[in-house]
Write an enzyme that holds these catalytic residues in place. Structure first.
Site, PDB file in Angstrom:
ATOM      1  CB  CYS A  69      35.166  58.683  29.791  1.00 22.82           C
ATOM      2  SG  CYS A  69      35.314  57.387  31.036  1.00 22.82           S
ATOM      3  CG  HIS A  70      35.381  62.537  28.166  1.00 24.84           C
ATOM      4  ND1 HIS A  70      36.066  61.982  29.233  1.00 24.84           N
ATOM      5  CD2 HIS A  70      34.436  63.342  28.716  1.00 24.84           C
ATOM      6  CE1 HIS A  70      35.568  62.445  30.369  1.00 24.84           C
ATOM      7  NE2 HIS A  70      34.583  63.266  30.090  1.00 24.84           N
TER       8      HIS A  70
END
Length: 202
Positions: A156-157
């Site tokens: 995701c990040h």
């Protein structure tokens, strides 16, 4: 009519009977609601300890299990993976190399964050926004890290963790991933959700 006699006994009988039937109907009507407040067997099972067979997990392999509605991974770490955990070049890049934050049981407050060095038991949820990190077992250059020593990458990040679930500096995740309570039933079985000393369910 003026000559009619009121039968008070019959009136009392009808009043009591009506009240009893009415209360019975209310009880029948609310029973499903009261029952719905009680935890279902499935809900109770979701919080129960989970015993898993680790006998066929090969060195370097990760297997996922469910416990309390969260993913728990068990990895049979290779000797090379375990060796990276104490190297200065890995530890110097970690936010909490000594696992000072309360993210594991006391019996896993060590360099491997485990009871046995080769076995990692961990809740596989990124501490940033709750994504499930990918397992990256390779020791060697990766596109996201030219000096990668095995561990986890959040899709995701891009938060990164080492092979003990300790978070790297400079990524969005603030904490190491969580190690749940667990113990070894025997050489080939792990029970997730129960501490090894008091044998109590967490």
């Amino acid at each position: 009519m003026a000559n009619d006699v009121v039968d008070h006994r019959r009136r009392r009988f009808l009043t009591v009977t009506t009240a009893v039937v009415g209360l019975g109907g209310v009880g029948t009507a609310i029973a499903p609601f009261i029952k719905s407040w009680q935890p279902s067997a499935r809900s109770q099972a979701a919080g129960a300890p989970v015993t898993v067979d680790i006998g066929k997990i090969k060195p370097g392999q990760k297997v996922d299990y469910g416990w309390r509605g969260v993913p728990v991974c068990i990895i049979n770490r290779t000797d090379a993976q375990v060796a990276t955990l104490s190297t200065k070049d890995v530890r110097s890049r970690l936010r909490d190399p000594d696992s000072k934050a309360d993210q594991q049981p006391p019996y896993c407050e060590n360099n491997t964050r485990s009871i046995k060095p080769e076995w990692l038991v961990m809740i596989l949820i990124c501490t940033h926004l709750g994504c499930v990190p990918d397992y990256k077992p390779k020791i060697g250059p990766e596109p996201f890290d030219p000096d990668w020593k095995s561990g986890f990458l959040c899709p995701c990040h891009k938060s990164r963790y080492d092979i003990a679930g300790r978070v790297y500096e400079g990524v969005p995740a603030p904490l190491n991933m969580v190690v749940p309570p667990y113990h070894f039933v025997d050489d080939t079985h792990v029970q997730i959700g129960v501490d090894p000393k008091n044998k109590g369910a967490a």
